[in-house]
Scaffold this active site. Structure first.
Site, PDB file in Angstrom:
ATOM      1  N   THR A  47      -1.629  24.608 -46.753  1.00  0.00           N
ATOM      2  CA  THR A  47      -1.197  25.293 -47.971  1.00  0.00           C
ATOM      3  C   THR A  47      -2.194  25.241 -49.117  1.00  0.00           C
ATOM      4  OG1 THR A  47      -0.049  23.316 -48.778  1.00  0.00           O
ATOM      5  CG2 THR A  47       1.222  24.867 -47.428  1.00  0.00           C
ATOM      6  N   ASP A  48      -3.187  24.345 -49.053  1.00  0.00           N
ATOM      7  CA  ASP A  48      -4.070  24.170 -50.202  1.00  0.00           C
ATOM      8  C   ASP A  48      -4.786  25.459 -50.595  1.00  0.00           C
ATOM      9  OD1 ASP A  48      -3.342  21.569 -50.452  1.00  0.00           O
ATOM     10  OD2 ASP A  48      -5.194  20.711 -49.673  1.00  0.00           O
TER      11      ASP A  48
ATOM     12  N   THR B 176      -1.433  21.276 -42.538  1.00  0.00           N
ATOM     13  CA  THR B 176      -0.325  20.330 -42.440  1.00  0.00           C
ATOM     14  C   THR B 176       0.640  20.697 -41.329  1.00  0.00           C
ATOM     15  OG1 THR B 176      -0.441  19.736 -44.784  1.00  0.00           O
ATOM     16  CG2 THR B 176       1.668  19.387 -43.682  1.00  0.00           C
TER      17      THR B 176
ATOM     18  N   SER C 179      -6.976  22.921 -44.548  1.00  0.00           N
ATOM     19  CA  SER C 179      -7.286  24.172 -45.239  1.00  0.00           C
ATOM     20  C   SER C 179      -8.362  24.038 -46.315  1.00  0.00           C
ATOM     21  CB  SER C 179      -6.020  24.810 -45.813  1.00  0.00           C
ATOM     22  OG  SER C 179      -5.507  24.088 -46.901  1.00  0.00           O
TER      23      SER C 179
END
Length: 319
Positions: A86-87, A11, A53
């Protein structure tokens, strides 16, 4: 001295396409250029990837760990910052932590709001990560995560909210410190009992199952993984299973499939001798399951790394 920013996508590096959907497109230089306040820091960028990610594989994590080790060997590098989506950021950060024992600070960060949205958080997170990586007291603390002004150890940091900008927390023990007015205030030093591993890339596999135990879960939730390299199991409470899962677990262990158990609770560890019913921690011990003190996703990462290093017995406790 220089802080190297390694860009991997996510992101923080995403912009909207013509349809209004965000996808990774920015490189490290773009990210650094968007951050006010970096004028007093020598920053170099390394382009590693431009992927969301969730597409980050264990092979990519291994290659990233190799790059981090190379940067640690460069005497001109003061710190390393890795930007990622961030996942699976917590899994990548922990993979690095398991494979890296250098002194150069390594800080992982990202963003919840891409640069096309109002109030994107990427620039502030990147600035905090660079400040942390350049802080002398960051040395020797293992891989860190800097997010929303908090500095967290990679082993403990976890994503707790799907969309809020302060999503990364250490549920049980809290942050190591905070970044305020461009400097880090440290408040604790994390204990890290994990060994450092040197995985063989030819032994890396994603065929390590992660199973979450829920009420009345059937045997099929485990038996489906009879051919897995290993099975990681998040048990209820202090280490408890349904009766049907016990049958499947006995079959897995009879076939010598390694089983590593943790709790599905966000805080706490497995019991050893509190309960004695069939499916309690006594059953886990009888069947030779290994214990983990991490959440399920990180337990799986450690199992993958330890298997690739042929050190599964060193990685997990036999209760």
């Amino acid at each position: 001295m220089t802080v190297v920013v390694v860009s991997t996508g996510g992101t923080i590096a995403s912009t909207e396409d013509r349809g209004g959907d965000a996808a990774p497109s920015l490189d490290g230089a773009d990210l650094v250029a968007a951050v006010p306040g970096l004028g007093d820091v020598s920053v170099r960028t390394e382009e590693f990837s431009k992927v969301p990610s969730p597409h980050f594989t264990v092979e990519r994590m291994y290659d990233l760990a190799a790059l981090v080790r190379d940067l640690d060997a460069d005497s001109g590098v003061e710190g390393v910052v890795v930007t990622q989506g961030t996942d699976v950021l917590e899994e990548t950060a922990y993979f690095l932590d398991l494979c890296y024992d250098g002194e150069t600070p390594v800080v992982v960060t990202g963003a919840m709001r891409n640069p096309s949205l109002a109030s994107p958080d990427g620039p502030a997170n990147l600035l905090a990560a660079v400040r942390t990586a350049g802080d002398a007291d960051a040395r020797g603390r293992g891989v860190l995560v800097a997010f929303a002004g908090r500095v967290l150890p990679a082993r403990e940091a976890t994503k707790v909210h799907s969309q809020m900008v302060d999503t990364f927390r250490c549920p049980e023990f809290g942050p190591l410190g905070v970044v305020e007015e461009g400097s880090v205030t440290w408040r604790r030093r994390a204990q890290n009992p994990d060994p450092t591993f040197d995985p063989d890339p030819d032994r890396l596999t994603n065929d390590v199952a992660a199973v979450y135990v829920t009420a009345d879960a059937p045997a099929s939730h485990l038996s489906a993984h009879a051919d897995a390299t290993a099975v990681c199991l998040a048990a209820t409470g202090a280490g408890h299973l349904t009766g049907e899962l016990v049958d499947a677990l006995e079959t897995l262990r009879a076939a010598d499939v390694p089983v590593i158990v943790t709790t599905r609770c966000p805080e706490g560890r497995l019991a050893r001798s509190t309960y004695g019913f069939r499916g309690s921690e006594r059953t886990l011990r009888r069947l030779g399951c290994r214990y983990a003190d991490l959440n399920l996703q990180k337990t799986r990462i450690r199992a993958i790394v330890a298997h690739a290093a042929d050190r599964l017995d060193d990685a997990f406790e036999a209760p």
